[in-house]
Design a protein around this motif. Structure first.
Motif, short mmCIF file in Angstrom:
data_model
loop_
_atom_site.label_atom_id
_atom_site.label_comp_id
_atom_site.label_asym_id
_atom_site.label_seq_id
_atom_site.Cartn_x
_atom_site.Cartn_y
_atom_site.Cartn_z
N VAL A 41 33.83 13.33 -11.01
CA VAL A 41 33.31 13.63 -9.94
C VAL A 41 34.87 14.24 -9.61
CG1 VAL A 41 32.51 14.86 -7.57
CG2 VAL A 41 31.17 13.62 -9.43
N VAL A 42 35.78 15.46 -10.14
CA VAL A 42 36.76 15.69 -9.49
C VAL A 42 37.03 17.06 -8.22
CG1 VAL A 42 39.44 16.54 -10.34
CG2 VAL A 42 37.73 15.35 -11.98
N SER A 43 38.01 16.29 -7.32
CA SER A 43 37.93 17.34 -6.00
C SER A 43 36.56 17.34 -5.42
CB SER A 43 38.16 18.43 -6.63
OG SER A 43 38.29 19.32 -5.09
N GLY A 44 36.66 15.98 -4.89
CA GLY A 44 34.89 15.99 -3.83
C GLY A 44 34.79 15.31 -3.18
N THR A 45 34.37 14.56 -1.83
CA THR A 45 35.03 14.86 -0.77
C THR A 45 36.40 13.04 -0.97
OG1 THR A 45 32.96 15.61 -0.01
CG2 THR A 45 34.47 14.11 1.62
N THR A 46 35.95 12.24 -1.49
CA THR A 46 36.38 11.14 -1.88
C THR A 46 38.23 11.61 -2.68
OG1 THR A 46 34.40 10.00 -2.41
CG2 THR A 46 36.19 8.63 -2.65
N GLY A 47 37.67 12.92 -2.94
CA GLY A 47 38.95 12.65 -3.86
C GLY A 47 40.40 13.93 -2.41
N GLU A 48 39.22 14.38 -1.51
CA GLU A 48 40.05 15.02 -0.27
C GLU A 48 40.17 16.54 -0.50
OE1 GLU A 48 43.56 12.23 2.05
OE2 GLU A 48 43.27 11.16 -0.51
N SER A 49 38.78 16.79 -1.45
CA SER A 49 39.44 18.57 -1.36
C SER A 49 38.95 19.24 -0.45
CB SER A 49 37.19 18.26 -2.53
OG SER A 49 36.31 18.13 -1.33
N PRO A 50 38.86 19.01 1.03
CA PRO A 50 39.34 19.72 1.99
C PRO A 50 41.21 19.88 2.48
CG PRO A 50 37.39 17.89 2.63
CD PRO A 50 38.24 17.57 1.59
#
Length: 294
Positions: A41-50
């Motif tokens: 998953v790219v650009s989820g919450t763990t990816g700091e998407s916000p």
């Protein structure tokens, strides 16, 4: 499409300047592919998407698809609390060649259950990609009810997976008991991966799989073989590490650990801040106890 039983919500490596570290992204990808991850998953919450811009997200989708070369599924995190912007990003993600998208429940707005249904179903109409909907009330301040998740997966054809991170096993069982047979339910809570499996869950979308992906794979395979005691032993063994990954704002603890493993830098974007000296000692001790530092 099969999303993969072990999916990883991937971090977005960054330099101290806050810019994306593309060499770090590649290093993390190769590490995940080599350690059991079947879907990223790219650009989820763990990816700091916000804190990622729309353009940075599109760049990430393109880069990851090109580097992975079909070895694992690439799922684009295109959800937000704005239906229209989520629709636009979903269209752009499809053009990047991703295998599916993940849509988080809208945060901050606190929509009704009908609002949630209309949000997801409206975005789904703009794409033919398979969709994973993501319920995480601890971060969004709204819980998607079991009835809403079942309704979405029953009435919207391309909603094919649910990432359930409420931690409410009764709700999870309600969803699993009533969803269409072809729709999969994944744990979004590493602490409860095995309990989710025990009530009929299909897989995990994990943060800890950055560090213990092969061990997580072993746990799932042991569960499949009916070796429940062994699976439970693996889950319990890694519970202190899983908890430590959320001892402060995620993904700061994980990025520090990945830096200690020599995979990427530890930098995060504000308002998330780096670990304190005391927090680093906690993570160092756990990584040493699990013999993860080579």
């Amino acid at each position: 499409m099969t999303f993969g039983r072990i999916m990883t919500a991937m971090i977005t490596p960054m330099h101290q300047t806050g810019d994306i570290d593309w060499n770090g992204v590649e290093a993390v990808l190769e590490h995940l592919v080599a350690t059991g991850t079947e879907g990223i998953v790219v650009s989820g919450t763990t990816g700091e998407s916000p804190t990622l811009t729309q353009e940075e997200k599109v760049q990430l989708f393109t880069y990851v698809v090109e580097r992975v070369k079909g070895r694992v599924n690439v799922i684009a995190g295109t959800g937000s609390n704005d239906t229209r912007s989520s629709m636009e990003l979903t269209k752009r993600a499809a053009d990047c060649g991703v295998d599916g998208i993940m849509l988080v429940a809208p945060y901050y707005n606190k929509p009704t259950q009908e609002g949630l249904f209309q949000h997801f179903s409206t975005i789904a109409k703009t794409t033919t990609l398979p969709i994973m909907v993501y319920n995480v009330p601890g971060r969004t301040s709204v819980n998607m009810s079991a009835d809403t998740m079942v309704r979405l997966s029953s009435e919207v054809d391309n909603i094919q997976a649910i990432k359930e991170a409420s931690g409410n096993l009764v709700q999870v069982m309600d969803v699993i008991s009533n969803k269409p047979e072809n729709v999969v339910v994944h744990s979004g809570v590493d602490e409860l991966n095995l309990p989710y499996l025990s009530v009929g869950g299909d897989g995990v979308v994990s943060v800890a799989s950055h560090l213990v992906g092969m061990e997580m794979k072993e746990m799932l395979e042991a569960f499949d073989r009916g070796e429940i005691a062994h699976a439970a032993e693996i889950q319990r063994k890694h519970l202190p590490l899983i908890r430590a990954l959320f001892m402060t704002s995620s993904p700061a603890p994980l990025k520090y650990a990945m830096n200690r493993l020599g995979i990427c830098e530890e930098h995060v974007r504000m308002p998330v801040i780096p670990l304190s000296a005391e927090e680093k000692l906690v993570m160092d001790r756990l990584l040493d106890e699990l013999q993860l530092l080579k």
